[in-house]
Design a protein around this motif. Structure first.
Motif, PDB file in Angstrom:
ATOM      1  N   UNK A 289       0.844  -1.201   0.000  1.00  0.00           N
ATOM      2  CA  UNK A 289       0.000   0.000   0.000  1.00  0.00           C
ATOM      3  C   UNK A 289       0.878   1.250   0.000  1.00  0.00           C
ATOM      4  N   UNK A 290       1.924   1.209   0.820  1.00  0.00           N
ATOM      5  CA  UNK A 290       2.913   2.286   0.875  1.00  0.00           C
ATOM      6  C   UNK A 290       4.221   1.669   1.354  1.00  0.00           C
ATOM      7  N   UNK A 291       5.174   2.476   1.752  1.00  0.00           N
ATOM      8  CA  UNK A 291       6.496   1.979   2.145  1.00  0.00           C
ATOM      9  C   UNK A 291       6.499   1.230   3.476  1.00  0.00           C
ATOM     10  N   UNK A 292       5.397   1.272   4.220  1.00  0.00           N
ATOM     11  CA  UNK A 292       5.309   0.613   5.532  1.00  0.00           C
ATOM     12  C   UNK A 292       4.186  -0.406   5.630  1.00  0.00           C
ATOM     13  N   UNK A 293       3.285  -0.425   4.650  1.00  0.00           N
ATOM     14  CA  UNK A 293       2.040  -1.175   4.804  1.00  0.00           C
ATOM     15  C   UNK A 293       1.810  -2.150   3.658  1.00  0.00           C
ATOM     16  N   UNK A 294       1.477  -3.390   4.041  1.00  0.00           N
ATOM     17  CA  UNK A 294       1.052  -4.408   3.099  1.00  0.00           C
ATOM     18  C   UNK A 294      -0.431  -4.634   3.339  1.00  0.00           C
ATOM     19  N   UNK A 295      -1.216  -4.697   2.272  1.00  0.00           N
ATOM     20  CA  UNK A 295      -2.646  -4.981   2.416  1.00  0.00           C
ATOM     21  C   UNK A 295      -2.941  -6.338   1.783  1.00  0.00           C
ATOM     22  N   UNK A 296      -3.775  -7.101   2.487  1.00  0.00           N
ATOM     23  CA  UNK A 296      -4.144  -8.446   2.059  1.00  0.00           C
ATOM     24  C   UNK A 296      -5.667  -8.542   2.072  1.00  0.00           C
ATOM     25  N   UNK A 297      -6.234  -9.046   0.979  1.00  0.00           N
ATOM     26  CA  UNK A 297      -7.690  -9.195   0.908  1.00  0.00           C
ATOM     27  C   UNK A 297      -8.145 -10.377   1.749  1.00  0.00           C
ATOM     28  N   UNK A 298      -9.157 -10.155   2.563  1.00  0.00           N
ATOM     29  CA  UNK A 298      -9.837 -11.249   3.245  1.00  0.00           C
ATOM     30  C   UNK A 298     -10.989 -11.662   2.350  1.00  0.00           C
ATOM     31  N   UNK A 299     -10.779 -12.764   1.643  1.00  0.00           N
ATOM     32  CA  UNK A 299     -11.823 -13.298   0.767  1.00  0.00           C
ATOM     33  C   UNK A 299     -12.535 -14.453   1.461  1.00  0.00           C
ATOM     34  N   UNK A 300     -11.763 -15.298   2.113  1.00  0.00           N
ATOM     35  CA  UNK A 300     -12.313 -16.461   2.824  1.00  0.00           C
ATOM     36  C   UNK A 300     -11.311 -16.871   3.901  1.00  0.00           C
ATOM     37  N   UNK A 301     -11.104 -16.012   4.880  1.00  0.00           N
ATOM     38  CA  UNK A 301     -10.047 -16.233   5.882  1.00  0.00           C
ATOM     39  C   UNK A 301     -10.541 -16.069   7.315  1.00  0.00           C
ATOM     40  N   UNK A 302     -11.579 -16.805   7.723  1.00  0.00           N
ATOM     41  CA  UNK A 302     -12.103 -16.589   9.074  1.00  0.00           C
ATOM     42  C   UNK A 302     -11.095 -16.906  10.179  1.00  0.00           C
ATOM     43  N   UNK A 303     -10.234 -17.906   9.978  1.00  0.00           N
ATOM     44  CA  UNK A 303      -9.260 -18.256  11.018  1.00  0.00           C
ATOM     45  C   UNK A 303      -8.206 -17.159  11.144  1.00  0.00           C
ATOM     46  N   UNK A 304      -7.697 -16.681  10.019  1.00  0.00           N
ATOM     47  CA  UNK A 304      -6.704 -15.599  10.061  1.00  0.00           C
ATOM     48  C   UNK A 304      -7.283 -14.359  10.733  1.00  0.00           C
ATOM     49  N   UNK A 305      -8.502 -14.007  10.388  1.00  0.00           N
ATOM     50  CA  UNK A 305      -9.138 -12.812  10.959  1.00  0.00           C
ATOM     51  C   UNK A 305      -9.321 -12.986  12.465  1.00  0.00           C
ATOM     52  N   UNK A 306      -9.821 -14.127  12.878  1.00  0.00           N
ATOM     53  CA  UNK A 306     -10.017 -14.398  14.302  1.00  0.00           C
ATOM     54  C   UNK A 306      -8.691 -14.332  15.058  1.00  0.00           C
ATOM     55  N   UNK A 307      -7.653 -14.926  14.477  1.00  0.00           N
ATOM     56  CA  UNK A 307      -6.341 -14.910  15.127  1.00  0.00           C
ATOM     57  C   UNK A 307      -5.781 -13.496  15.237  1.00  0.00           C
TER      58      UNK A 307
END
Length: 155
Positions: free
Chosen positions: A38-56
């Motif tokens: 996204x910028x020099x400090x930030x990576x963005x990742x789409x949550x398409x089907x990631x309930x475990x990652x989001x919960x963690x």
């Protein structure tokens, strides 16, 4: 933090691997297909089907994201703190823009994992250090034989 070399590897990587930890300290590694700097400090990742990652992430926001070029067998590991940015958040459309450029709307992005990167470490196959004469060209040639592929001919 995200140098030109890191950005290049992000752009040419097909998958990244997001490592999170659940409340019982059990690790979880999940492949992510839609991600961008996204910028020099930030990576963005789409949550398409990631309930475990989001919960963690909600339980423990410390994450590790890795990506490699499977042919050169080099890449990077990014350590940082993740935040789940929901659709109702005013930042969502801005964070979604580089992800939408990748998906062209093919996937509904449920939320976005925004990683504030605090540390970057290279990933390099052991052959570079342990096998005399190993070069990027030799690694690529070996990987292409292993995968049964050849370079695309330029027109």
């Amino acid at each position: 933090m995200l140098t030109d070399d890191v950005l290049e590897y992000i752009d040419r990587s097909v998958l990244c691997w997001l490592a999170t930890v659940d409340p019982e300290a059990c690790p979880n590694v999940s492949p992510k297909e839609i991600f961008a700097a996204f910028d020099q400090q930030t990576l963005v990742i789409a949550n398409i089907a990631s309930p475990v990652s989001i919960s963690n992430i909600r339980a423990n926001p410390k994450v590790c994201v890795s990506f490699i070029d499977v042919f050169s067998q080099k890449g990077y590991k990014l350590l940082g703190v993740a935040e789940v940015v929901e659709r109702g958040d005013p930042r969502f459309p801005t964070f979604e823009a580089p992800l939408f450029d990748i998906t062209k709307g093919a996937f509904r992005i449920l939320s976005i994992i925004a990683v504030q990167v605090s540390k970057v470490e290279p990933i390099v196959a052991p052959s570079y250090r342990l096998v005399p004469g190993t070069t990027e060209a030799s690694q690529i040639e070996s990987a292409m034989r292993t995968y049964g592929v050849s370079p695309r001919k330029m027109q």
